[in-house]
Design a protein around this motif. Structure first.
Motif, PDB file in Angstrom:
ATOM      1  N   ARG A 196      -1.034  -4.193  -4.443  1.00  0.00           N
ATOM      2  CA  ARG A 196      -2.236  -3.362  -4.516  1.00  0.00           C
ATOM      3  C   ARG A 196      -3.447  -4.162  -4.989  1.00  0.00           C
ATOM      4  O   ARG A 196      -4.590  -3.839  -4.656  1.00  0.00           O
ATOM      5  CB  ARG A 196      -2.008  -2.169  -5.457  1.00  0.00           C
ATOM      6  CG  ARG A 196      -1.080  -1.102  -4.897  1.00  0.00           C
ATOM      7  CD  ARG A 196      -1.279   0.223  -5.637  1.00  0.00           C
ATOM      8  NE  ARG A 196      -1.082   0.111  -7.074  1.00  0.00           N
ATOM      9  CZ  ARG A 196       0.072   0.267  -7.697  1.00  0.00           C
ATOM     10  NH1 ARG A 196       1.177   0.546  -6.993  1.00  0.00           N
ATOM     11  NH2 ARG A 196       0.158   0.162  -9.014  1.00  0.00           N
ATOM     12  N   LEU A 197      -3.209  -5.194  -5.772  1.00  0.00           N
ATOM     13  CA  LEU A 197      -4.309  -6.044  -6.235  1.00  0.00           C
ATOM     14  C   LEU A 197      -4.870  -6.905  -5.113  1.00  0.00           C
ATOM     15  O   LEU A 197      -5.996  -7.393  -5.209  1.00  0.00           O
ATOM     16  CB  LEU A 197      -3.830  -6.953  -7.370  1.00  0.00           C
ATOM     17  CG  LEU A 197      -3.398  -6.273  -8.664  1.00  0.00           C
ATOM     18  CD1 LEU A 197      -2.758  -7.291  -9.601  1.00  0.00           C
ATOM     19  CD2 LEU A 197      -4.575  -5.592  -9.346  1.00  0.00           C
ATOM     20  N   GLY A 198      -4.079  -7.108  -4.067  1.00  0.00           N
ATOM     21  CA  GLY A 198      -4.550  -7.893  -2.929  1.00  0.00           C
ATOM     22  C   GLY A 198      -3.771  -9.159  -2.663  1.00  0.00           C
ATOM     23  O   GLY A 198      -4.150  -9.954  -1.796  1.00  0.00           O
ATOM     24  N   VAL A 205      -4.012 -15.074  -1.402  1.00  0.00           N
ATOM     25  CA  VAL A 205      -3.344 -15.160  -2.696  1.00  0.00           C
ATOM     26  C   VAL A 205      -1.889 -14.734  -2.588  1.00  0.00           C
ATOM     27  O   VAL A 205      -1.568 -13.696  -2.007  1.00  0.00           O
ATOM     28  CB  VAL A 205      -4.059 -14.285  -3.745  1.00  0.00           C
ATOM     29  CG1 VAL A 205      -3.385 -14.428  -5.110  1.00  0.00           C
ATOM     30  CG2 VAL A 205      -5.537 -14.660  -3.849  1.00  0.00           C
ATOM     31  N   ILE A 206      -1.015 -15.550  -3.170  1.00  0.00           N
ATOM     32  CA  ILE A 206       0.384 -15.211  -3.376  1.00  0.00           C
ATOM     33  C   ILE A 206       0.547 -15.034  -4.889  1.00  0.00           C
ATOM     34  O   ILE A 206       0.108 -15.887  -5.668  1.00  0.00           O
ATOM     35  CB  ILE A 206       1.330 -16.318  -2.875  1.00  0.00           C
ATOM     36  CG1 ILE A 206       1.141 -16.536  -1.378  1.00  0.00           C
ATOM     37  CG2 ILE A 206       2.787 -15.984  -3.197  1.00  0.00           C
ATOM     38  CD1 ILE A 206       1.852 -17.780  -0.848  1.00  0.00           C
ATOM     39  N   GLY A 230      -3.774 -12.314 -14.958  1.00  0.00           N
ATOM     40  CA  GLY A 230      -3.340 -12.435 -13.571  1.00  0.00           C
ATOM     41  C   GLY A 230      -3.889 -11.348 -12.683  1.00  0.00           C
ATOM     42  O   GLY A 230      -4.337 -11.609 -11.550  1.00  0.00           O
ATOM     43  N   SER A 231      -3.877 -10.115 -13.166  1.00  0.00           N
ATOM     44  CA  SER A 231      -4.356  -9.002 -12.348  1.00  0.00           C
ATOM     45  C   SER A 231      -5.854  -9.113 -12.074  1.00  0.00           C
ATOM     46  O   SER A 231      -6.348  -8.640 -11.040  1.00  0.00           O
ATOM     47  CB  SER A 231      -4.038  -7.667 -13.024  1.00  0.00           C
ATOM     48  OG  SER A 231      -4.589  -7.617 -14.330  1.00  0.00           O
ATOM     49  N   VAL A 232      -6.575  -9.765 -12.983  1.00  0.00           N
ATOM     50  CA  VAL A 232      -7.994 -10.027 -12.768  1.00  0.00           C
ATOM     51  C   VAL A 232      -8.181 -11.214 -11.832  1.00  0.00           C
ATOM     52  O   VAL A 232      -8.997 -11.175 -10.907  1.00  0.00           O
ATOM     53  CB  VAL A 232      -8.694 -10.288 -14.117  1.00  0.00           C
ATOM     54  CG1 VAL A 232     -10.097 -10.856 -13.920  1.00  0.00           C
ATOM     55  CG2 VAL A 232      -8.763  -9.005 -14.931  1.00  0.00           C
ATOM     56  N   ALA A 233      -7.409 -12.281 -12.062  1.00  0.00           N
ATOM     57  CA  ALA A 233      -7.544 -13.489 -11.250  1.00  0.00           C
ATOM     58  C   ALA A 233      -7.265 -13.210  -9.781  1.00  0.00           C
ATOM     59  O   ALA A 233      -7.936 -13.757  -8.896  1.00  0.00           O
ATOM     60  CB  ALA A 233      -6.607 -14.582 -11.768  1.00  0.00           C
ATOM     61  N   VAL A 234      -6.270 -12.370  -9.496  1.00  0.00           N
ATOM     62  CA  VAL A 234      -5.971 -12.038  -8.100  1.00  0.00           C
ATOM     63  C   VAL A 234      -7.203 -11.435  -7.438  1.00  0.00           C
ATOM     64  O   VAL A 234      -7.625 -11.853  -6.340  1.00  0.00           O
ATOM     65  CB  VAL A 234      -4.786 -11.056  -8.008  1.00  0.00           C
ATOM     66  CG1 VAL A 234      -4.661 -10.508  -6.588  1.00  0.00           C
ATOM     67  CG2 VAL A 234      -3.480 -11.743  -8.406  1.00  0.00           C
ATOM     68  N   GLY A 293     -16.774  -1.534  -5.312  1.00  0.00           N
ATOM     69  CA  GLY A 293     -15.440  -0.995  -5.100  1.00  0.00           C
ATOM     70  C   GLY A 293     -14.394  -2.055  -4.860  1.00  0.00           C
ATOM     71  O   GLY A 293     -13.320  -1.766  -4.315  1.00  0.00           O
ATOM     72  N   ARG A 294     -14.632  -3.290  -5.324  1.00  0.00           N
ATOM     73  CA  ARG A 294     -13.731  -4.416  -5.046  1.00  0.00           C
ATOM     74  C   ARG A 294     -13.070  -4.973  -6.303  1.00  0.00           C
ATOM     75  O   ARG A 294     -12.382  -5.983  -6.244  1.00  0.00           O
ATOM     76  CB  ARG A 294     -14.499  -5.532  -4.330  1.00  0.00           C
ATOM     77  CG  ARG A 294     -15.137  -5.079  -3.029  1.00  0.00           C
ATOM     78  CD  ARG A 294     -16.064  -6.146  -2.480  1.00  0.00           C
ATOM     79  NE  ARG A 294     -15.363  -7.378  -2.156  1.00  0.00           N
ATOM     80  CZ  ARG A 294     -15.973  -8.551  -1.948  1.00  0.00           C
ATOM     81  NH1 ARG A 294     -17.286  -8.644  -2.096  1.00  0.00           N
ATOM     82  NH2 ARG A 294     -15.277  -9.615  -1.625  1.00  0.00           N
TER      83      ARG A 294
END
Length: 324
Positions: free
Chosen positions: A184-186, A170-171, A156-160, A273-274
């Motif tokens: 923080r992930l966006g 993204v929610i 999930g943290s990668v997919a976001v 940096g993304r």
């Protein structure tokens, strides 16, 4: 070489670290001297014997599907890789492991960005492949709103981050205490669980066109209701999905398109940096059992990694201080 391995199914304590036969690269593969490896949910279920694939294992077995290291052996039919290259990636899915060791054979890989920490690179492979595969299936275009159920975990943290890089809104669902991490992930954080549609509406985010289920917590009907169509939902974790018309996406790490393409994209985003691979905790390989115990019982917030350091003298002996 030295490796983490188990000769019977059971709790984390069945894992030991000691001498193990070296693998070698076959056609289309490279072998790396491992610097770091990931600990994934599949590793835990295989070790415990609860995975449907556990019956395919030849014991003793070395767990681990993700690794990063320095190429020291190049198999036939490989192009674009040479001894000495720093790479990250994953093993062939048919092997069901092999990465938690001094040497590992990778089926798909990409060049590791020089500034990317080994621990992040070592735990990234299958999470990036899975997230890329699922996002490609959803075919969500720039400006689309995507709901990711299970946004704080390793995938999930990668997919976001990959979804945000594609221009999606993204929610992300997670535990209440994970809200800041998800933000923080966006993603816009929302608490997971029963009543999700009402909480999503309360965000005032407008129409949610796509949903990705990474949690497998039985919320597919709600995701279908939120998006308005089963065809707009993909799950990687709920095997009842097809009964509802929801696509179930399972990994094929031997198939290169999503794997290599996804790794290359993530590497480029890192250099911009993304993208970062969130790490929850890092253990030395000698503490592989403790790493499995931690990953099994702590709420998931990123990945767990193992570092692999070569012992002094003969590098093909066991790690210093490692239990046999």
């Amino acid at each position: 070489m030295f490796a983490a391995h188990f000769d019977r199914f059971g709790p984390p304590e069945v894992l030991g670290v000691g001498p193990f036969p070296e693998p070698h690269a076959g056609p289309g593969e490279v072998r790396v001297r491992v610097r770091a490896a990931g600990v994934s949910p599949v590793d835990l279920s295989l070790r415990a014997g609860t995975s449907p694939s556990a019956g395919r294992l030849a014991l003793p077995h070395v767990p681990g599907v993700d690794a990063a290291g320095v190429v020291d052996e190049v198999g036939p039919e490989v192009t674009g890789a040479a001894v000495g290259d720093e790479v990250f990636g994953a093993v062939d899915v048919a092997r069901l492991g092999g990465a938690s060791a001094q040497f590992a054979v990778l089926r798909f890989w990409a060049a590791k960005p020089a500034a990317m920490p080994w621990e992040e690179a070592g735990a990234a492979g299958t999470s990036i492949e899975t997230a890329t595969r699922a996002l490609d299936l959803l075919d969500a275009r720039e400006g689309t709103t995507l709901l990711i159920d299970g946004a704080a975990g390793g995938v999930g943290s990668v997919a976001v981050q990959l979804a945000v890089a594609r221009g999606l809104r993204v929610i992300g669902t997670g535990r209440p205490e994970s809200g800041e991490f998800i933000a923080r992930l966006g993603a816009v954080p929302v608490t997971y669980g029963e009543g999700l549609p009402a909480r999503v509406r309360a965000l005032g985010a407008g129409r949610v066109e796509r949903a990705l289920d990474l949690a497998g917590a039985g919320g597919l009907r709600e995701l279908v209701g939120i998006t308005g169509s089963a065809a707009s939902v993909v799950t990687i974790a709920d095997f009842t999905g097809p009964e509802l018309g929801v696509r179930l996406s399972l990994g094929d790490l031997g198939g290169q398109p999503h794997g290599r393409h996804g790794l290359a994209v993530a590497a480029a985003l890192f250099e911009q940096g993304r993208f970062r691979l969130p790490l929850q905790k890092v253990f030395p390989l000698a503490e592989a059992a403790q790493a499995h115990a931690f990953a099994a019982h702590e709420p998931r917030r990123g990945k767990v990694a193992l570092t692999v350091s070569a012992p002094p003298g003969d590098h093909r002996e066991q790690a210093p201080g490692a239990p046999v």
